[in-house]
Design an enzyme around this catalytic site. Structure first.
Site, short mmCIF file in Angstrom:
data_model
loop_
_atom_site.label_atom_id
_atom_site.label_comp_id
_atom_site.label_asym_id
_atom_site.label_seq_id
_atom_site.Cartn_x
_atom_site.Cartn_y
_atom_site.Cartn_z
N HIS A 139 0.85 -1.19 0.00
CA HIS A 139 0.00 0.00 0.00
C HIS A 139 0.89 1.24 0.00
CE1 HIS A 139 -3.42 2.52 0.70
NE2 HIS A 139 -2.93 2.98 1.85
N LYS A 160 -1.12 10.64 1.06
CA LYS A 160 -0.17 10.14 0.05
C LYS A 160 -0.59 10.56 -1.35
CE LYS A 160 -0.73 5.85 1.24
NZ LYS A 160 -1.70 6.06 2.35
N ASP A 178 -2.00 3.97 -4.63
CA ASP A 178 -2.73 3.05 -3.75
C ASP A 178 -2.06 1.68 -3.63
OD1 ASP A 178 -4.88 2.55 -1.96
OD2 ASP A 178 -5.79 1.29 -3.49
N ARG A 244 17.06 15.26 12.84
CA ARG A 244 17.16 16.63 12.33
C ARG A 244 18.45 16.88 11.57
NH1 ARG A 244 15.22 20.74 16.98
NH2 ARG A 244 15.30 22.11 15.15
#
EC number: 2.7.11.-
Length: 310
Positions: A139, A160, A178, A244
């Site tokens: 997916h 998405k 998908d 980060r």
């Protein structure tokens, strides 16, 4: 596993079929390996890989042609009766009529091609290697961003498809929405594609299904793309520490292949398309030998060393 239908192989390689009355739709190739019969044509059939595509090149052809008709028929019949999927004559060679008659007798499709044997073998192995590669469906959304295959994953409804649509509007190309089919074509390469039924379509909640190829043109879609980077979208967690600097790569694994993976926290106001573009370009830079995080680290270390000297 059924394998690859012989009809598809013949079409892909543009082979000329000398046995058109044989039904190719029920014949399947189940291995990407091929065989050039040499010892088999002399009569030695032990350890014969008869499940492979058989290619007869110029050397094998001239050997058969210098035999008497009776001897050639006897040896060729032993070979072709071994339940092989097909025979391809390369380098502009052409089987005699008695060989074609034997092909019909044992229901073995026979093809000819003008390609040289070496290039034909390489192309068959490459194409069958992709078609028969281990495959899984996951997916997610696969997009080609600046030539980098970016697989966007995350929970249903996290955004998405919306991110993919924004990327398409910015000039990038959709591979699949998908459901993404991943094939392991080598130990370092995964190739993604869309299922036939959903190819070029995107589902947008509240709007429905849109046809990307029709709306944005053929330059906005792509059939296959290697997967170079995975971006996992997740809800922002205030208590979670996010990377980060990017000094250490994180990976995810599909079919035994490791792919660089970034976890991207989602908050209102974040422009996902720009972030995905930046991640793709940064990943490309790293492959070319430049790492911005390492460069910053070197500058900081140099600055600390300089202050110590002072």
């Amino acid at each position: 596993m059924k394998g690859v239908q012989l009809t598809k192989l013949a079409q892909e390689l543009n082979l000329t079929n000398l046995t058109p009355d044989i039904d190719l739709t029920e014949i399947y190739v189940k291995t990407a390996e091929i065989n050039r019969p040499a010892l088999q044509l002399t009569g030695y059939l032990e350890h014969f890989a008869n499940e492979r595509v058989q290619i007869i090149g110029y050397v094998e052809y001239t050997y058969l042609m210098q035999l008497s008709d009776e001897e050639r028929t006897f040896k060729y019949e032993r070979f072709i009766s071994s339940k092989i999927p097909c025979v391809i004559f390369s380098t502009m060679t052409r089987p005699s009529q008695d060989m074609i008659d034997l092909a019909y007798k044992y229901n073995v499709p026979t093809f000819v091609t003008e390609r040289t044997t070496s290039s034909l073998m390489a192309e068959i192995i490459r194409w069958l290697g992709v078609q028969l590669a281990p495959c899984i469906s996951i997916h997610g959304v696969l997009v080609d961003v600046y030539g980098e295959g970016v697989l966007i994953t995350g929970e249903s409804g996290i955004g998405k498809s919306e991110a993919a649509l924004e990327l398409i509007k910015r000039g990038h190309r959709l591979v699949s929405d998908d459901v993404v089919e991943l094939r392991k074509v080598s130990d370092v390469t995964l190739v993604g594609s869309a299922p036939d039924i959903t190819r070029h379509f995107i589902e947008l909640r509240g709007i429905g299904i849109i046809d990307v190829k029709t709306l944005f043109g053929v330059e906005s879609v792509k059939d296959t793309q290697s997967v170079d980077l995975v971006i996992k979208l997740e809800e922002w967690d205030r208590d979670k520490e996010y990377d980060r600097l990017g000094l250490h790569e994180e990976y995810t694994e599909y079919l035994g292949n490791k792919i660089v993976c970034h976890s991207l926290p989602i908050r209102p106001g974040r422009n996902l398309a720009v972030i995905v573009e930046s991640a793709a370009v940064n990943h490309r830079q790293k492959k070319m030998g430049y790492n911005a995080a390492e460069e910053l680290y070197k500058r900081v270390q140099a600055n600390i060393a300089k202050k110590r000297e002072e």
